[in-house]
Design a protein around this motif. Sequence first.
Motif, PDB file in Angstrom:
ATOM      1  N   SER A 126     -39.177  -7.099 -20.667  1.00 19.41           N
ATOM      2  CA  SER A 126     -37.846  -7.081 -20.075  1.00 19.41           C
ATOM      3  C   SER A 126     -37.030  -5.685 -20.361  1.00 19.41           C
ATOM      4  O   SER A 126     -36.614  -5.111 -19.620  1.00 19.41           O
ATOM      5  N   THR A 150     -38.641  -2.840 -18.435  1.00 17.87           N
ATOM      6  CA  THR A 150     -38.573  -2.927 -17.201  1.00 17.87           C
ATOM      7  C   THR A 150     -36.978  -2.382 -16.771  1.00 17.87           C
ATOM      8  O   THR A 150     -36.997  -1.714 -15.987  1.00 17.87           O
ATOM      9  N   GLU A 151     -36.166  -2.829 -17.657  1.00 23.14           N
ATOM     10  CA  GLU A 151     -34.667  -2.424 -17.296  1.00 23.14           C
ATOM     11  C   GLU A 151     -34.784  -0.753 -17.509  1.00 23.14           C
ATOM     12  O   GLU A 151     -34.077  -0.258 -16.644  1.00 23.14           O
ATOM     13  N   GLN A 152     -35.210  -0.404 -18.541  1.00 22.13           N
ATOM     14  CA  GLN A 152     -35.231   0.916 -18.686  1.00 22.13           C
ATOM     15  C   GLN A 152     -35.859   1.859 -17.662  1.00 22.13           C
ATOM     16  O   GLN A 152     -35.353   2.868 -17.091  1.00 22.13           O
ATOM     17  N   VAL A 153     -37.098   1.397 -17.094  1.00 18.89           N
ATOM     18  CA  VAL A 153     -37.701   2.019 -15.915  1.00 18.89           C
ATOM     19  C   VAL A 153     -37.071   2.067 -14.654  1.00 18.89           C
ATOM     20  O   VAL A 153     -36.819   3.033 -14.154  1.00 18.89           O
ATOM     21  N   GLU A 154     -36.216   0.800 -14.380  1.00 18.58           N
ATOM     22  CA  GLU A 154     -35.477   0.873 -13.302  1.00 18.58           C
ATOM     23  C   GLU A 154     -34.369   1.850 -13.383  1.00 18.58           C
ATOM     24  O   GLU A 154     -33.847   2.521 -12.690  1.00 18.58           O
ATOM     25  N   GLN A 155     -33.605   1.915 -14.741  1.00 22.24           N
ATOM     26  CA  GLN A 155     -32.741   2.840 -15.085  1.00 22.24           C
ATOM     27  C   GLN A 155     -33.226   4.354 -14.715  1.00 22.24           C
ATOM     28  O   GLN A 155     -32.364   5.134 -14.097  1.00 22.24           O
ATOM     29  N   GLN A 158     -35.736   5.278 -12.795  1.00 22.90           N
ATOM     30  CA  GLN A 158     -35.933   5.242 -11.456  1.00 22.90           C
ATOM     31  C   GLN A 158     -34.557   5.637 -10.743  1.00 22.90           C
ATOM     32  O   GLN A 158     -34.596   6.492  -9.835  1.00 22.90           O
ATOM     33  N   LYS A 159     -33.560   5.046 -10.895  1.00 23.84           N
ATOM     34  CA  LYS A 159     -32.002   5.230 -10.533  1.00 23.84           C
ATOM     35  C   LYS A 159     -31.705   6.572 -10.522  1.00 23.84           C
ATOM     36  O   LYS A 159     -31.329   7.543  -9.945  1.00 23.84           O
ATOM     37  N   ASN A 174     -33.775   9.026  -8.755  1.00 28.81           N
ATOM     38  CA  ASN A 174     -33.403   9.059  -7.451  1.00 28.81           C
ATOM     39  C   ASN A 174     -32.027   9.814  -7.021  1.00 28.81           C
ATOM     40  O   ASN A 174     -31.895  10.690  -6.105  1.00 28.81           O
TER      41      ASN A 174
END
Length: 192
Positions: A169, A172-177, A179-180, A183
């Motif tokens: 988890s 996953t949060e770090q990868v989403e951060q 990615q943001k 971007n």
Amino acid sequence: MSLKDVLKKKRKTKTILIRQEKKEGELRIAQETVADLERDIKELEGDISSKDSTLTSLGSKLDEAQGTVSKVQKNVKECQGMVEEREEELEAERQARSKAEKQRSDLTRTISGLNDRLEESSGASDAQIELSKKLEAQVAKAKKDIEECKIQCESVTSGLKKKQQDSISEMTEQVEQLQKITNKINKDKSAI
């Protein structure tokens, strides 16, 4: 001087004056054009200065974002290492559980064999009965130890699974951060 000479001189003077006025008009137009060009240059220099400031700001943001990306990548590697450790621990627990199950199976067979022998020798002496009771007590103790080991293994396995889920988890949060941030950087780059 004759009248002809005076007229000629007058015409010449008039021509010179016309040329001079024409040149003065051209000079005024040239000066206005130069003034317009100087204004345009100042505006362009202001635009360039503004763009330089924006570029410097975006450069520092990019540096910060790259630093953040670097930290997140380091965290991801650490989490991957932790996941690998948990998987190794989980595999060790599976092997321990398998071994405990095998021991339990062996003990069950031993108990079964002892019960069969006990039934065959129903007329056994007191010493044999005492020995059988001791063996049964040992078997019961072994069963109890196996059950405790099994419960402990399940507890450890459950804890490892929870840790692994937490690590996944967090990753996953770090990868989403990440990615943001990526971007946003790409958006800022394309805006430039």
